[in-house]
Scaffold this active site. Sequence first.
Site, mmCIF file in Angstrom:
data_model
loop_
_atom_site.group_PDB
_atom_site.id
_atom_site.type_symbol
_atom_site.label_atom_id
_atom_site.label_comp_id
_atom_site.label_asym_id
_atom_site.label_seq_id
_atom_site.Cartn_x
_atom_site.Cartn_y
_atom_site.Cartn_z
ATOM 1 N N LYS A 266 0.845 -1.205 0.000
ATOM 2 C CA LYS A 266 0.000 0.000 0.000
ATOM 3 C C LYS A 266 0.876 1.250 0.000
ATOM 4 O O LYS A 266 1.691 1.450 0.901
ATOM 5 C CB LYS A 266 -0.919 -0.004 1.229
ATOM 6 C CG LYS A 266 -1.726 1.300 1.410
ATOM 7 C CD LYS A 266 -2.651 1.252 2.631
ATOM 8 C CE LYS A 266 -3.316 2.604 2.893
ATOM 9 N NZ LYS A 266 -4.176 2.617 4.100
ATOM 10 N N ASP A 271 -2.611 10.145 3.792
ATOM 11 C CA ASP A 271 -4.016 9.761 3.946
ATOM 12 C C ASP A 271 -4.726 10.760 4.862
ATOM 13 O O ASP A 271 -4.642 10.653 6.084
ATOM 14 C CB ASP A 271 -4.102 8.343 4.528
ATOM 15 C CG ASP A 271 -5.547 7.890 4.716
ATOM 16 O OD1 ASP A 271 -6.463 8.564 4.182
ATOM 17 O OD2 ASP A 271 -5.749 6.855 5.385
ATOM 18 N N LYS A 278 -10.160 12.859 8.410
ATOM 19 C CA LYS A 278 -9.708 12.431 9.728
ATOM 20 C C LYS A 278 -9.632 13.625 10.678
ATOM 21 O O LYS A 278 -9.477 14.757 10.226
ATOM 22 C CB LYS A 278 -8.294 11.830 9.623
ATOM 23 C CG LYS A 278 -8.214 10.491 8.926
ATOM 24 C CD LYS A 278 -6.778 9.990 8.903
ATOM 25 C CE LYS A 278 -6.666 8.653 8.183
ATOM 26 N NZ LYS A 278 -7.312 7.546 8.894
ATOM 27 N N ASP A 289 1.534 6.240 5.689
ATOM 28 C CA ASP A 289 0.577 5.310 5.103
ATOM 29 C C ASP A 289 1.111 4.647 3.824
ATOM 30 O O ASP A 289 0.388 3.932 3.144
ATOM 31 C CB ASP A 289 -0.750 6.040 4.831
ATOM 32 C CG ASP A 289 -1.960 5.131 4.976
ATOM 33 O OD1 ASP A 289 -1.822 4.059 5.588
ATOM 34 O OD2 ASP A 289 -3.039 5.504 4.475
ATOM 35 N N ASP A 348 -12.289 7.142 3.811
ATOM 36 C CA ASP A 348 -11.078 6.875 4.580
ATOM 37 C C ASP A 348 -10.692 5.385 4.526
ATOM 38 O O ASP A 348 -9.599 5.017 4.943
ATOM 39 C CB ASP A 348 -11.280 7.331 6.029
ATOM 40 C CG ASP A 348 -9.963 7.483 6.768
ATOM 41 O OD1 ASP A 348 -8.905 7.417 6.113
ATOM 42 O OD2 ASP A 348 -10.001 7.675 8.003
ATOM 43 N N GLU A 350 -9.595 3.765 2.124
ATOM 44 C CA GLU A 350 -9.068 3.887 0.755
ATOM 45 C C GLU A 350 -8.030 2.817 0.441
ATOM 46 O O GLU A 350 -7.830 2.474 -0.725
ATOM 47 C CB GLU A 350 -8.451 5.284 0.568
ATOM 48 C CG GLU A 350 -6.984 5.453 1.014
ATOM 49 C CD GLU A 350 -6.770 5.271 2.506
ATOM 50 O OE1 GLU A 350 -7.760 5.334 3.273
ATOM 51 O OE2 GLU A 350 -5.621 5.053 2.924
ATOM 52 N N ARG A 352 -7.925 -0.415 0.915
ATOM 53 C CA ARG A 352 -8.490 -1.601 0.242
ATOM 54 C C ARG A 352 -8.890 -1.293 -1.193
ATOM 55 O O ARG A 352 -8.886 -2.177 -2.045
ATOM 56 C CB ARG A 352 -9.657 -2.156 1.077
ATOM 57 C CG ARG A 352 -10.774 -1.182 1.271
ATOM 58 C CD ARG A 352 -11.690 -1.570 2.421
ATOM 59 N NE ARG A 352 -11.148 -1.169 3.723
ATOM 60 C CZ ARG A 352 -11.745 -1.406 4.886
ATOM 61 N NH1 ARG A 352 -12.905 -2.046 4.911
ATOM 62 N NH2 ARG A 352 -11.199 -1.015 6.017
HETATM 63 N N1 BES Z 1 -4.338 4.360 6.956
HETATM 64 C C1 BES Z 1 -5.507 4.130 7.716
HETATM 65 C C2 BES Z 1 -5.298 3.111 8.830
HETATM 66 C C3 BES Z 1 -4.609 3.621 10.055
HETATM 67 C C4 BES Z 1 -5.229 4.498 10.910
HETATM 68 C C5 BES Z 1 -3.377 3.140 10.403
HETATM 69 C C6 BES Z 1 -4.588 4.920 12.059
HETATM 70 C C7 BES Z 1 -2.741 3.539 11.548
HETATM 71 C C8 BES Z 1 -3.342 4.435 12.383
HETATM 72 C C9 BES Z 1 -6.629 3.598 6.812
HETATM 73 O O1 BES Z 1 -6.639 4.105 5.535
HETATM 74 C C10 BES Z 1 -7.912 3.996 7.466
HETATM 75 O O2 BES Z 1 -8.162 5.167 7.546
HETATM 76 N N2 BES Z 1 -8.697 3.017 7.901
HETATM 77 C C11 BES Z 1 -9.928 3.280 8.552
HETATM 78 C C12 BES Z 1 -10.934 2.281 8.045
HETATM 79 C C13 BES Z 1 -12.339 2.576 8.505
HETATM 80 C C14 BES Z 1 -12.841 3.846 7.849
HETATM 81 C C15 BES Z 1 -13.208 1.404 8.132
HETATM 82 C C16 BES Z 1 -9.720 3.123 10.055
HETATM 83 O O3 BES Z 1 -9.011 2.204 10.461
HETATM 84 O O4 BES Z 1 -10.232 3.942 10.799
HETATM 85 ZN ZN ZN Z 2 -4.854 4.720 4.764
HETATM 86 MN MN MN Z 3 -7.703 5.934 5.426
#
Ligand code: BES
Ligand code: ZN
Ligand code: MN
Length: 496
Positions: A266, A271, A278, A289, A348, A350, A352
């Site tokens: 990835k 992000d 966020k 990210d 968010d 994104e 996947r």
């Molecule tokens: N890059 C983030 C995951 C992340 C968040 C890693 C905080 C480390 C710390 C990913 O893109 C994301 O935002 N995932 C969301 C998914 C949710 C919207 C289903 C998450 O984990 O909040």
């Molecule tokens: Zn992300």
């Molecule tokens: Mn995200």
Amino acid sequence: MKFSIRSENPSTVKTGCVIVGVFERRKLSEAAGRLDRTSRGLLTQLLKDGELDGKPGQTLLVHFPRGAKCERILLVGCGKPGEFDARAYRKAVSCAMQAVQQSGAGDAVSFLAELDVQNGDLYHKVRSQVELSRSALYSPDELKSKADKKHPPRRLAISVPAAETETADRAMSDGEALAAGVELARKLGNLPGNICTPGYLAEQARELGKSDKRLKVSVLDTAAMTRLGMGALLSVARGSDEPAKLITLEYRGGKTGDKPVVLVGKGVTFDSGGISIKPAAAMDEMKFDMCGAASVLGTIKACVAMDLPLNVVGVIPATENLPGGRASKPGDIVTSLSGQTIEILNTDAEGRLILCDALTYSDRFNPDVVIDIATLTGACVIALGSHAAGLLSNDDTLAGELLDAGITAGDRAWHMPLWEDYQPQLDSNFADMANIGGREAGTITAACFLARFTRKYRWAHLDIAGVAWKGGKEKGATGRPVSLLTQFLLDRCNRP
Ligand code: BES
Ligand code: ZN
Ligand code: MN
């Protein structure tokens, strides 16, 4: 730092610093015992005085020890001898290397690889010493106008029993290759989003490609991805002015017909969450990210340096995730490269979306296995913290091999279930699936989403959200899981 393998006597070796272990409670290692006799009980006396009792990670620097030929002795606490396993060994080595940097010694000779480590052979003792020593010297000061003050010894000799220098030499060169891979991953991870863009990652891949004839790099731009039909990946890039890239690195170290291991990383270079933006706190950390992408580049760098007789392909979908006038909106429906449609309920989620198209694309390499590496879910940080990566797979044998590689390399993962029972959480009224699965089991439903694009081959997913970087005072990329991945590849080579 320059490394070498030697077979030395701690009492007679001429060096800036001799590094030896001490166990709890005040039990000298073999090398420390020899120094103690040469110095007529100096070390025993210091321990008796309570200067150090051998607890894990303690260090004590002794200057101009009488009788010995070295300028300093660094004593390192190793804990209880019965508990001295690979993990404790790594801790001792790391603490020793931190301390030797502060000592001002110009060179050093370490006797730590001569310690008995439970279930640890000489190869791993030497390799991890090299890896950890290089790691201890790295600091992310590239963009400071004055570099951080460091006084690393210029040379580190690792002493091993005379009969084992051949194994140790191989361990040393593997350790250097591994360290170079980890360092590349850390450097890229630490770069800010305004420098490390998708285009920058593509350049870095091309740069790596120049280092070896067997490595071929190609980069798809937006137009090429549009022609292919990568609607999911491109939907993430819509909010940003930085063009997305799909980077491919093909390392052909194996036979022509050998099916490759495909690593998909990835590469979200920043992000923000997109329209589902966020919160501001710690949002800077979303520059990390792209650590999955960085780990793919680092692993391929290590493979090349080790000359591994394998075919390995790296696939890196790279983009920013920003809000903008053309950005994807909650409720938008996109068509992925696989033909399956996706309702974007949260912009968010994104990772996947870019991975699913990269995973579909990976099938064209006729892979033996595909492993994706992604800072995918905050839920994984909640579940496993910063100690283990989340591992989910459609093949238990592959999962087992990755778990074993993680243990061997000191870069562990933990297996989580990928049962069909979770799949209905991704149901959508309007498309083939939604891109989020609700509050429960967020790491698993993210992997369930990816599983819908990996039915054609053996596949594993590493969620590295908790392990790829550290926050707080020691903020920075860790280079994980380059060691796990490289070990996995090494294990497939049956080298001596
Ligand atoms: N890059 C983030 C995951 C992340 C968040 C890693 C905080 C480390 C710390 C990913 O893109 C994301 O935002 N995932 C969301 C998914 C949710 C919207 C289903 C998450 O984990 O909040
Ligand atoms: Zn992300
Ligand atoms: Mn995200």
